[in-house]
Design a protein around this motif. Structure first.
Motif, PDB file in Angstrom:
ATOM      1  N   ILE A 164       0.816  -1.203   0.000  1.00 47.92           N
ATOM      2  CA  ILE A 164       0.000   0.000   0.000  1.00 47.92           C
ATOM      3  C   ILE A 164       0.855   1.260   0.000  1.00 47.92           C
ATOM      4  CG2 ILE A 164      -0.184   0.126   2.501  1.00 47.92           C
ATOM      5  CD1 ILE A 164      -3.011   0.872   0.004  1.00 47.92           C
ATOM      6  N   LYS A 165       2.092   1.182   0.531  1.00 45.59           N
ATOM      7  CA  LYS A 165       2.983   2.350   0.550  1.00 45.59           C
ATOM      8  C   LYS A 165       3.284   2.839  -0.861  1.00 45.59           C
ATOM      9  CE  LYS A 165       3.702   2.831   4.995  1.00 45.59           C
ATOM     10  NZ  LYS A 165       3.266   4.066   5.707  1.00 45.59           N
ATOM     11  N   LEU A 166       3.352   1.897  -1.812  1.00 44.92           N
ATOM     12  CA  LEU A 166       3.629   2.284  -3.186  1.00 44.92           C
ATOM     13  C   LEU A 166       2.435   2.984  -3.835  1.00 44.92           C
ATOM     14  CD1 LEU A 166       5.510  -0.914  -4.433  1.00 44.92           C
ATOM     15  CD2 LEU A 166       6.493   1.265  -3.678  1.00 44.92           C
ATOM     16  N   LEU A 167       1.248   2.773  -3.281  1.00 48.02           N
ATOM     17  CA  LEU A 167       0.049   3.399  -3.832  1.00 48.02           C
ATOM     18  C   LEU A 167      -0.206   4.780  -3.245  1.00 48.02           C
ATOM     19  CD1 LEU A 167      -2.461   2.962  -5.668  1.00 48.02           C
ATOM     20  CD2 LEU A 167      -3.611   1.981  -3.662  1.00 48.02           C
ATOM     21  N   GLU A 168       0.330   5.042  -2.072  1.00 48.57           N
ATOM     22  CA  GLU A 168      -0.022   6.264  -1.353  1.00 48.57           C
ATOM     23  C   GLU A 168       0.267   7.557  -2.121  1.00 48.57           C
ATOM     24  OE1 GLU A 168       1.857   5.706   2.415  1.00 48.57           O
ATOM     25  OE2 GLU A 168       0.194   4.511   3.227  1.00 48.57           O
ATOM     26  N   PRO A 169       1.388   7.690  -2.860  1.00 45.57           N
ATOM     27  CA  PRO A 169       1.576   8.932  -3.627  1.00 45.57           C
ATOM     28  C   PRO A 169       0.457   9.166  -4.654  1.00 45.57           C
ATOM     29  CG  PRO A 169       3.631   7.727  -3.458  1.00 45.57           C
ATOM     30  CD  PRO A 169       2.570   6.810  -2.947  1.00 45.57           C
ATOM     31  N   GLY A 170      -0.022   8.095  -5.264  1.00 44.60           N
ATOM     32  CA  GLY A 170      -1.122   8.230  -6.212  1.00 44.60           C
ATOM     33  C   GLY A 170      -2.411   8.659  -5.532  1.00 44.60           C
ATOM     34  N   LEU A 171      -2.654   8.125  -4.333  1.00 41.69           N
ATOM     35  CA  LEU A 171      -3.853   8.510  -3.598  1.00 41.69           C
ATOM     36  C   LEU A 171      -3.810   9.983  -3.214  1.00 41.69           C
ATOM     37  CD1 LEU A 171      -4.254   5.410  -1.221  1.00 41.69           C
ATOM     38  CD2 LEU A 171      -5.200   5.757  -3.517  1.00 41.69           C
TER      39      LEU A 171
END
Length: 487
Positions: free
Chosen positions: A206-213
């Protein structure tokens, strides 16, 4: 009042199969856990998977699942408009659980004002009875060509003035473009009623998704309400798309032709979950594999799908299969195909006419306009299983008759049902859902040649899956309640 900051909450998706059905089911289960009286609702559904209700109508299968999540009996008000496609351009139009007409796409578009009245009538009844309604949209609200007279997405949300959650499937790829592009296609008032986004079917860190969120929230000014994980092994009724079978896991092979207008393919969910069964759907152009059991499924266009079977070489494969001792089951439309002929003199499912059947059962079928809808129960007539109880439901417009009916497959509420061939290799029935009940499933598989100690309880698997999806969705509900309380 229900104590919530809404009486109606709608779940829409950026695409078909984004996960709207399961999110609605999860929210219904969560609200039930919190002591709320809640009902699911889908204004308009286009699906060949349907369920029979206690009030004697039919609704989309997903709404029956959502009703189970809410702990209530399914009712026709939960899906007031159901479209069952019979061709690429036409469908049977069902209003409040009953067939109203067969229409092409243009005629139905003109009919939507009538359909909207039925939608609002059902929604008002559910709000009055339950206090809380969770609504599933259809397809995507960004279909520009369908915005005029829309009753399925924002047209409904605007009419009842409800908040909307937007769900997007990250497993497909392009999730941020799906969300931003959907918003760009909406009017200002429609965008304002979206309270936030749910990212569905995420797997990974999920850490890799957080910038997109963070980018998405800054770009749109709306919150990400939650990220739902990709859950494996879920046993939930699919609304329409045929789920892939788990090939190779069992030694007993069951083969099903994937008919172009196949209906109620949820009949096979129990077989998909059975540890000793290798279930395979055979699609157009694929080689038909050897099998222990071949099942012809239900169909919304029996004569058309019968022609498709012939074009794909199934008659020769069935003859070969039976010659070497295999068994065949036909369910509903598949039962009709097994007979000597299928006549449609009124053009109920397509052009009027008659077609020769596969000739494996000594029956003839004539389609009629009146549809039989019934929840039924009874017992098996199979030699070793005469005490086995069976339950299912009927959804069909045909009447079958002939000598094979004197060898019924079941006795249902005091009447004979279905048929068997004289050699005992072919069985036909109008009953959907037979495999859902453990003892009946085991009896049919024994008849087909599988000796197994395993029983599959689809109801228990469904309940477990509903609890799993509800558990991971709980933070979404909490965030929705917080956002709406602040607005």
């Amino acid at each position: 009042m229900n104590g919530l900051p809404f009486t109606t909450l709608m779940v829409q998706g950026t695409t078909s199969d984004a996960g709207k059905s399961t999110v609605v089911a999860a929210l219904c289960r969560l609200l039930k856990r919190r002591g709320m009286r809640v009902a699911p609702f889908k204004p308009q559904n286009m699906a060949l998977n349907s369920a029979v209700t206690r009030d004697g109508g039919e609704i989309g299968r997903a709404q029956a699942l959502q009703a189970a999540a809410a702990g209530i009996e399914p009712h026709t008000d939960m899906n007031p408009v159901l479209l069952k496609p019979s061709s690429d351009t036409g469908a049977q139009v069902i209003i409040h659980g009953r067939v109203r007409a067969d229409m092409n796409a243009r005629a139905y578009h003109e009919y939507k004002t009538v359909a909207m009245a039925a939608v609002l009538e059902s929604h008002a009844r559910l709000v009055s009875q339950y206090g809380t309604v969770v609504v599933e949209g259809a397809g995507s609200p960004a279909e520009i060509n369908l915005r005029d007279r829309d009753i399925a997405n924002m047209g409904f949300a605007e009419a009842v003035d409800c908040p909307v959650i937007l769900v997007a499937d990250i497993d497909r790829g392009g999730v941020f473009a799906h969300i931003v592009g959907t918003l760009a296609c909406l009017s200002d008032s429609e965008r304002r009623r979206i309270v936030g986004f749910v990212i569905n079917r995420f797997r990974g860190d999920i850490k890799l998704l957080e910038p997109g969120l963070a980018w998405l929230e800054e770009k749109t000014g709306k919150p990400v309400l939650g990220v739902l994980p990709y859950l494996h092994g879920m046993q939930l009724d699919a609304e329409d798309a045929v789920q892939a079978a788990q090939s190779g896991k069992g030694h007993f092979r069951v083969v099903v032709p994937s008919l172009p207008r196949m209906s109620n393919h949820t009949d096979f969910d129990a077989l998909r979950a059975h540890p000793d069964v290798d279930l395979r759907f055979v699609r157009i152009g694929e080689t038909i594999p050897a099998a222990d059991l071949i099942i012809l499924p239900g169909s919304k266009n029996t004569r058309g799908d019968l022609a498709w079977l012939r074009s794909q070489g199934w008659p020769a494969q069935l003859a070969h299969h039976l010659r070497y001792g295999g068994k065949v089951i036909g369910i509903c439309g598949g039962f009709q195909m097994l007979g000597r002929s299928v006549a449609d003199p009124l053009g109920v499912e397509g052009p009027a006419g008659a077609s020769p059947g596969l000739g494996l059962l000594d029956i003839d079928t004539e389609l009629a306009r009146e549809k039989r809808l019934a929840l039924v129960s009874g017992r098996s007539t199979l030699a070793d299983d005469v005490d086995v109880q069976v339950r299912g439901y009927e959804i069909h417009m045909g009447v079958s008759a002939g000598p094979a009916m004197e060898r019924p497959a079941f006795v249902i509420e005091g009447r004979d049902e279905g048929a068997r061939s004289a050699d005992g290799q072919v069985l036909g029935t109008y009953l959907h859902g037979l495999f859902d009940h453990p003892q009946a499933c085991a009896a049919l598989l024994r008849w087909a040649g599988l000796q197994s100690g395993h029983l599959v309880d689809t109801a228990a698997l469904r309940e477990s899956s509903l609890d799993r999806i509800a558990d991971v969705t709980e933070p979404v509900l909490d965030r929705v309640l917080a956002v709406l309380a602040q607005s």
